[in-house]
Scaffold this active site. Sequence first.
Site, short mmCIF file in Angstrom:
data_model
loop_
_atom_site.label_atom_id
_atom_site.label_comp_id
_atom_site.label_asym_id
_atom_site.label_seq_id
_atom_site.Cartn_x
_atom_site.Cartn_y
_atom_site.Cartn_z
N GLY C 41 1.09 -1.23 -0.42
CA GLY C 41 -0.10 -0.24 -0.10
C GLY C 41 1.05 1.16 0.39
O GLY C 41 2.22 1.39 0.51
N LEU C 44 -0.68 7.51 2.78
CA LEU C 44 0.38 8.03 3.55
C LEU C 44 1.00 7.07 4.43
O LEU C 44 1.77 7.74 4.31
CB LEU C 44 -0.94 9.15 4.05
CG LEU C 44 -1.55 10.59 3.75
CD1 LEU C 44 -2.73 11.01 4.35
CD2 LEU C 44 0.11 11.39 3.61
N ALA C 45 -0.14 6.09 5.23
CA ALA C 45 0.51 5.50 6.31
C ALA C 45 1.39 4.69 5.22
O ALA C 45 3.00 4.80 5.49
CB ALA C 45 -0.01 4.31 6.52
N ARG C 331 -20.76 13.41 12.93
CA ARG C 331 -20.91 12.93 11.60
C ARG C 331 -22.22 11.04 12.29
O ARG C 331 -22.99 11.06 11.33
CB ARG C 331 -19.66 11.61 11.07
CG ARG C 331 -19.02 12.89 10.22
CD ARG C 331 -17.92 12.49 10.05
NE ARG C 331 -17.08 13.50 9.77
CZ ARG C 331 -15.66 13.38 8.90
NH1 ARG C 331 -14.75 12.01 8.70
NH2 ARG C 331 -15.07 14.45 8.23
N HIS C 402 -17.56 5.30 4.61
CA HIS C 402 -16.76 6.77 4.18
C HIS C 402 -15.32 5.65 4.73
O HIS C 402 -14.41 5.80 3.83
CB HIS C 402 -16.96 7.76 4.97
CG HIS C 402 -15.79 8.70 4.77
ND1 HIS C 402 -15.73 8.91 3.62
CD2 HIS C 402 -15.56 9.51 5.80
CE1 HIS C 402 -14.76 10.18 3.61
NE2 HIS C 402 -14.63 10.03 5.53
N LEU C 442 -5.66 11.45 8.65
CA LEU C 442 -4.71 11.48 8.39
C LEU C 442 -3.30 12.26 8.79
O LEU C 442 -2.14 11.46 8.98
CB LEU C 442 -4.73 13.18 6.77
CG LEU C 442 -5.37 13.43 6.09
CD1 LEU C 442 -5.18 14.86 5.39
CD2 LEU C 442 -5.43 11.88 4.91
#
Lengths: 251, 209, 639
Positions: C41, C44-45, C331, C402, C442
């Site tokens: 992958g 970002l990570a 949310r 999401h 993030l």
Amino acid sequence: MDFTLKIWRQKNAQTKGSFKTYPLKDVSPEMSFLEMLDYLNKQIIEQGDEPVTFEHDCREGICGSCGLYINGRPHGPMRNTTTCELHMREFKDGETIVIEPWRSRAFPVIKDLVVDRSSFERIMHAGGFISANTGTAPESNSNPISKLIADKAFDAAACIGCGACVAACQNSSAMLYAAAKIAQYAMIPQGKVEAKERVDKMVKQMDAEGFGFCSNTYGCEFDCPKGISVDFIALMNREFFSSKVCKQKQA
Amino acid sequence: MALAGIFLMLFLIFHLATNLLMLARDDGEAFSEAVKFLTENPVVKIMEYFLFAGFLIHIILGLLLKLQNYMARPVKYHKSLQTETSTFSRFMFHTGVIILIFLIIHLINFFFVRLGWVPIPGEAGEVANKHDFYSMAQIWFKNPWYSAIYLVSFVFLGFHLKHAFQSAFQSLGLNHTKYTPVIKVIGTIYAIAISVGFAIIPVYFYFFH
Amino acid sequence: MQKLDSKIPEGPLAEKWSRYKAGLRLVNPANKKKIDIIVVGTGLAGAGTASALGELGYNVKVFCFQDSPRRAHSVAAQGGINAAKNYKNDNDSVYRLFHDMVKGGDYRAREANVYRAAEVSNDVIDHFTALGVPFARDYGGSLDTRSFGGVQVSRTFYAKGQTGQQCLLGTYSSLNRQIAKGTVKMFPRRDMLDVVIIDGKARGIITRNLLTGELERHSAHAVVLATGGYGTVFYLSTLGLGSNASAAWSAYKKGALFANPSFIQIHPTSIPVLNDYQCKLTLMSESLRNDGRVWVPKEKGDKRHPGEIPEEERDYYLERRYPAFGNLVPRDVASRAAKERCDAGYGVGDTGLSVYLDFKDAIEKQGQKAIKDKYGNLFEMYEKITGINPYTQPMRIYPAGHYTMGGLWVDYNLMTTIPGLYAIGESNFSDHGANRLGASSLMQCCGDGYFILPNTIGHYLADDIRTGKIPADDPAFEEAEKTVADRIQRIIAVGGKETASSFHKRLGKIMWDHCGMRRDAEGLKKGMELLKQLEEEFWKNICIPGSEKDLNQELEKALKVADFFEVGMLMCEDALQREESCGAHFREEHQTETGEARRDDANFAYVGAWEYLGPKAKPKLYKEALRFEFVELKERSYK
């Protein structure tokens, strides 16, 4: 809505491709362009044929995967729009739509509408970075950057790497792609340290990949889905010349 | 490419300035004076070589670029590019070739005569014994065909320059949010001035002389 | 509970990480060169950790299914990234960020992990700034921040509505630098299909080259999964179409425990389903709720144009139900409230499955220009997709799948229950509890990738300096490759009539209806029944044209869908066992008289981690008790 689709089909890089015509009925104007292709593919598969291969992922115009040459325009007839954001309501009922892959020596076709954009990757490997190791960073606000420059750097950084600039260029030049990254870093203090070296290496790699040269027709800017300005190409040229003129010989 | 182009653009200004002396109502005296100075001055002589080099570099690079760019897209699009670009910029090569053809004609007409490679044309088909640009211009431009070729070429030269001027600035990276629009306007004025300026000469000789 | 040792260090909260780090063993620079690490992958990570490990001197191999690491779905994050910089002088601190996250997650996350995530958040911002990420700045040249849902400070750093893209491109650039240096080798266009275990340790992976169809073996001393979430289990979600659960799922099937699978965030403001062929829901940033008012008609099935519905006939249901927070409730609450209205028959649009988000008042008060300055790009995006101008007509929105708070269970080192197998970013379960606050995904991904894993992995690898290269011809590799090949053969051999997408869509509908925003025992059981049936049908009727030895997108899809049936089952299983309502997980049986969630801390303050016991067997549940030493458990109320 009904359409006649003329789509480039090519089994793999070795074989020669050709256009195949597909009539498609009952397309909803609400469909995105890629959903229309999904709809076509479903029918093709159910008829026992191989579906049209095309790249896509996020479907919201940010990942840069999708990129089709639609009726003579990369990403189709709308400006500042990626293929996945394009909707069928923008076409006329009964229209013939010609769909081709990006065409460039540096983007060989892999299959159908999928091209190999690894040349873009290699340009980035050559110098598309700021050499800062993890953990070495100073406090963020120790280095103020004027809002004007920061905003400009953002505009350059908005590139999604889709390749439309190359596809839209009559010379299939990658100047806008390289320039966006070079300019982003050249404008900010963090990137200035190695700016000369960066532009030198990236331009060299870009030429080695077999892209064409810029003749300032600015088709790239016109069809860039993120509206990246050709001003950054000028900035890159400036950086390039100054790197040639000012570079010191390494001891 | 851009550097050679800028050099050529500067040359065009000098060339035009000299040519416009022909319009003086002195039967070409001022013009001949200028020509005499230019042909005899050693500095100008040296510059002449630079000028040739400039042309050659510009032409050779142009051809090479065209070739490279042609090869950069080995498989062409079935549906040609509909991307909106300025017409002038798209046809730089084509206008360039037209200007090259014109340049060859122009050299045969005037420059080769000076070198003595081509006989000096005289009145009514006679061969004159002394070469003089002013009278030559008179002779050539009385011919409607020559005048027409020149005029058409100047139109294309204008097209070429229209894009060339601001394009050179872009290529050299001389770009600024404030000044680039000004440069574009100047470029347009320059292109019109040069093409119209040169066009005056054949028109003047054909109609008014 | 032998199986679940979270390895949370003792000591005061603020010192846990630094003390723990100081005690970790190291691998010296010369030995690092002898050690291979696989990272799967490039979000970002993944890209972050790969570049950080490359900088340290390890040999890193990175895999992604896209043609370029820059296209990982982190790219689509809009709003921003949190950090406790306190640049606004609004009394923010690491502790406050930590506290907001624990509370926002409805007290179902580990205190120590969350504190650490908050602690490294400042380093992340500094690092991105050094990498040239063009965060928004104010006129003085300092970084700007904005506020986000669920918190009372302004700590969200942003780059217009494209923060994820800019952070990812920054990370991508650091990855490119390591690729150029040769410390990282990039393998794009690969699907990871299995993890290889030798002597109980993760030692490699099996990938399929998506261009040639070839199965490849890659060996290493440790494997890091940074493969994102499984939100596409709903088919329609805000995720990229390529996002999938397969890599994490293969780890689960090899023995890694999977934690809190039913914790999946439904984002309240997404563009609703517009037609039957839609395969993707586009998010409209949460920030819109700052100025937009949510409403439905008071009359059931009112089909009038929104402009024709007078003020007194509109039901601003969020303001009515939650007067204190109004349109800015978190949310999970906003999503459930929208669903409640639509289910009751008040929804708008052709499908009746959407509510209005209206900017009329805001435009009247602040003027169109002010609204355009704030949300211009979002309004444009909305108009591009729907063809409706949101300046003159209210937006229509509906919740969409999401983010998955659940994921592979990891300890404090971010290691799964398989030694040498790590999970970072969204693919682990660690920091968000039962609900994630905006702009903290993030932050967590980058913290995990850049600043946490590179430290903890060394401790494990210190034992491997004498191991030497892991041979890829080990019988374990052979066996794993054979299993994968057999599975591909099996799925191709079905030769049915229905496409993978069609199955996926049906699967998504089952999950959405039975394991979505509101769940009850009966529905969950029914859902599992339906899943089982559909899965059987899938294995009888899936149609995959073309060959497996070729670029074959239908095969790729089918393999992912096949895993989603199993993911769906586990989600239902987990939702069923959790007899409480917390965060995004809402059980009809456990609500207050006014319809709010009722948490049960006495019985359910634990992480539910599942162990795979075979294809037919019911998975086994392990419970990791959550100890709250520093935060007091309170009821979340937004009334």
